[in-house]
Design a protein around this motif. Structure first.
Motif, short mmCIF file in Angstrom:
data_model
loop_
_atom_site.label_atom_id
_atom_site.label_comp_id
_atom_site.label_asym_id
_atom_site.label_seq_id
_atom_site.Cartn_x
_atom_site.Cartn_y
_atom_site.Cartn_z
N ALA A 1 0.24 12.40 -1.40
CA ALA A 1 0.48 10.99 -1.73
C ALA A 1 1.91 10.57 -1.47
CB ALA A 1 0.12 10.72 -3.20
N TRP A 2 2.77 11.52 -1.07
CA TRP A 2 4.13 11.15 -0.64
C TRP A 2 4.06 10.18 0.54
CZ3 TRP A 2 5.15 12.10 4.38
CH2 TRP A 2 4.48 13.16 5.02
N ILE A 3 2.97 10.24 1.28
CA ILE A 3 2.77 9.30 2.39
C ILE A 3 2.71 7.87 1.85
CG2 ILE A 3 1.18 8.53 4.18
CD1 ILE A 3 0.34 11.48 4.50
N ASP A 4 1.82 7.66 0.87
CA ASP A 4 1.66 6.33 0.28
C ASP A 4 2.97 5.88 -0.38
OD1 ASP A 4 -1.64 6.16 0.16
OD2 ASP A 4 -0.85 8.18 -0.13
N LEU A 5 3.62 6.82 -1.06
CA LEU A 5 4.87 6.51 -1.76
C LEU A 5 5.96 6.13 -0.77
CD1 LEU A 5 6.43 6.48 -4.45
CD2 LEU A 5 6.87 8.93 -4.12
N SER A 6 6.08 6.87 0.31
CA SER A 6 7.13 6.60 1.30
C SER A 6 6.93 5.23 1.95
CB SER A 6 7.13 7.69 2.38
OG SER A 6 7.41 8.96 1.82
N ILE A 7 5.70 4.92 2.33
CA ILE A 7 5.44 3.63 2.97
C ILE A 7 5.69 2.49 1.99
CG2 ILE A 7 3.69 2.19 4.07
CD1 ILE A 7 4.74 4.49 5.81
N LEU A 8 5.32 2.68 0.72
CA LEU A 8 5.59 1.66 -0.29
C LEU A 8 7.09 1.39 -0.41
CD1 LEU A 8 4.65 -0.14 -2.71
CD2 LEU A 8 5.01 1.87 -4.15
N LEU A 9 7.89 2.47 -0.42
CA LEU A 9 9.34 2.31 -0.56
C LEU A 9 9.96 1.71 0.71
CD1 LEU A 9 10.07 5.61 -2.47
CD2 LEU A 9 10.42 3.29 -3.34
N ILE A 10 9.41 2.07 1.86
CA ILE A 10 9.90 1.46 3.09
C ILE A 10 9.64 -0.05 3.06
CG2 ILE A 10 9.54 1.30 5.60
CD1 ILE A 10 9.02 4.36 5.56
N GLU A 11 8.46 -0.44 2.58
CA GLU A 11 8.15 -1.86 2.48
C GLU A 11 9.08 -2.55 1.49
OE1 GLU A 11 4.38 -4.92 1.89
OE2 GLU A 11 4.08 -2.75 1.66
N ARG A 12 9.39 -1.86 0.39
CA ARG A 12 10.29 -2.44 -0.62
C ARG A 12 11.66 -2.75 -0.02
NH1 ARG A 12 12.48 -2.98 -5.62
NH2 ARG A 12 14.26 -1.70 -6.22
N TYR A 13 12.16 -1.86 0.82
CA TYR A 13 13.51 -2.03 1.35
C TYR A 13 13.55 -2.77 2.68
CZ TYR A 13 15.62 0.83 -2.25
OH TYR A 13 16.08 1.28 -3.46
N CYS A 14 12.51 -2.63 3.48
CA CYS A 14 12.58 -3.14 4.85
C CYS A 14 11.55 -4.22 5.17
CB CYS A 14 12.39 -1.99 5.85
SG CYS A 14 13.50 -0.59 5.56
N GLY A 15 10.64 -4.48 4.24
CA GLY A 15 9.63 -5.49 4.48
C GLY A 15 8.33 -4.91 5.02
N HIS A 16 7.29 -5.76 4.98
CA HIS A 16 5.95 -5.32 5.34
C HIS A 16 5.85 -4.89 6.81
CE1 HIS A 16 1.59 -5.13 5.53
NE2 HIS A 16 1.63 -5.92 6.59
N GLN A 17 6.49 -5.62 7.71
CA GLN A 17 6.31 -5.34 9.13
C GLN A 17 6.81 -3.95 9.51
OE1 GLN A 17 4.59 -7.58 11.25
NE2 GLN A 17 4.47 -5.60 12.30
N ILE A 18 8.01 -3.60 9.05
CA ILE A 18 8.55 -2.28 9.38
C ILE A 18 7.71 -1.19 8.74
CG2 ILE A 18 10.52 -0.72 9.01
CD1 ILE A 18 12.35 -3.06 9.52
N ALA A 19 7.26 -1.42 7.50
CA ALA A 19 6.41 -0.43 6.84
C ALA A 19 5.10 -0.25 7.59
CB ALA A 19 6.14 -0.86 5.40
N SER A 20 4.50 -1.36 8.00
CA SER A 20 3.24 -1.30 8.75
C SER A 20 3.44 -0.62 10.09
CB SER A 20 2.70 -2.71 8.95
OG SER A 20 1.51 -2.70 9.72
N ASP A 21 4.49 -0.97 10.80
CA ASP A 21 4.77 -0.34 12.10
C ASP A 21 5.01 1.16 11.95
OD1 ASP A 21 4.58 -2.84 13.21
OD2 ASP A 21 6.75 -3.13 13.46
#
Length: 329
Positions: free
Chosen positions: A175-195
């Motif tokens: 689940a570190w995958i889900d956690l990492s993407i969530l934190l990337i979205e928190r700091y960088c926004g949805h687009q960068i997290a999705s990409d």
């Protein structure tokens, strides 16, 4: 990497799960890079990543891989995110050995860092007291142990990721995958997290651990009478046995049965039977091509629409979605 905007520090320790360290470091390090490289775009790294340990000592992970940290945790004066990985070894042993790390987790929290932990790493986070009166999760298989050790934490083991006042917890081992993407979205926004997720071919649509959980761990208690009730329910999934019948069969009053069952299993007999039926349905969906109309009868249900609603509420997937995702060829 000198133009990175944020710092992520992974806190390493002996018997940590190596993939929860190196995987998270990779995902954060390639945010703003991997998608851009694929599409011949200018790269824009978003995170500086570093691995820290007690006094900068090498980390012997649970798979015997030896990792060399970038920095001693004592020397970390600023980080935007402090990530605690999964405990891959004996939990009690690791918690005892990592006592010196607690002060630094609390210190960095006071300095404004987001604190995040994955899977059984949430035991280490809970040791600091930072999860007291906060919502948290952990691996579904260790939920009972966690509740016993940290009763003041609002544990929600069915959740994949929780967030409470910038303290983040993730569930099962990967689940570190889900956690990492969530934190990337928190700091960088949805687009960068999705990409980032797309470029690494990551499935980040998971919100619940219940699709992976088993009801078998609820048998780890010492009440022999309740174990007998559980065994009866497991053998009679299709039965329409009422609570009254169940209590009479096992020489208890209904009130006594409910009380003792809840004390032993942290659920009621009816809820337990429901979880057994859903689990058996999952196995049939994974291993057979039985039509749903016939399958529900094999697990004690008659109405397909009500079963489908219950199955989706429990697992997060409809029966047909579950079969597509998990059927074994």
């Amino acid at each position: 990497m000198n133009n990175t905007k944020f710092t992520v520090t992974v806190l390493g320790f002996n018997q940590a799960l190596a993939s929860a360290i190196t995987g998270a470091l990779d995902v954060f390090a390639f945010a703003g890079i991997s998608w851009q490289r694929i599409h011949d775009l200018p790269t824009s790294p978003q995170f500086k990543v570093q691995l820290a340990s007690h006094h900068g000592q090498s980390i012997l992970c649970s798979n015997q891989v030896l990792l060399q940290p970038n920095i001693a945790i004592e020397d970390v004066s600023h980080t935007d995110v402090l990530l605690i990985p999964t405990i891959g070894g004996d939990i009690d042993e690791v918690l005892n050995d990592t006592q010196p790390l607690l002060v630094h987790i609390k210190r960095l929290r006071k300095m404004g860092a987001d604190i995040a932990a994955n899977c059984t790493g949430n035991f280490l986070l809970a040791q600091t007291g930072l999860l007291n009166d906060r919502t948290a999760t952990t691996h579904w298989g260790y939920a009972d142990k966690f509740k016993a050790m940290f009763p003041s934490v609002n544990l929600q083991p069915e959740k994949m990721v929780t967030e409470d006042d910038t303290v983040f917890c993730a569930g099962g081992g990967m689940a570190w995958i889900d956690l990492s993407i969530l934190l990337i979205e928190r700091y960088c926004g949805h687009q960068i997290a999705s990409d980032t997720a797309k470029s690494h071919v990551l499935d980040v649509s998971r919100t619940s651990q219940t699709v992976y959980a088993s009801s078998r761990h609820r048998q780890f208690h010492s009440d022999k009478d309740i174990k007998a009730v559980q065994s009866f329910l497991e053998r009679n999934l299709q039965s329409k046995c009422t609570l009254h019948d169940l209590a009479m069969r096992h020489n208890m009053t209904e009130r006594t049965l409910i009380r003792r069952f809840k004390n032993a299993c942290d659920t009621t007999p009816g809820q337990y039977l429901q979880s057994l039926r859903i689990e058996h349905a999952r196995k049939l969906l994974e291993t057979s091509s039985v039509p749903l109309e016939r399958l529900i009868g094999a697990v004690g249900y008659e109405d397909l629409s009500s079963f489908t609603r219950l199955f989706k509420k429990t697992t997060g997937l409809s029966p047909s979605q579950y079969r597509t995702k998990f059927k074994r060829n």
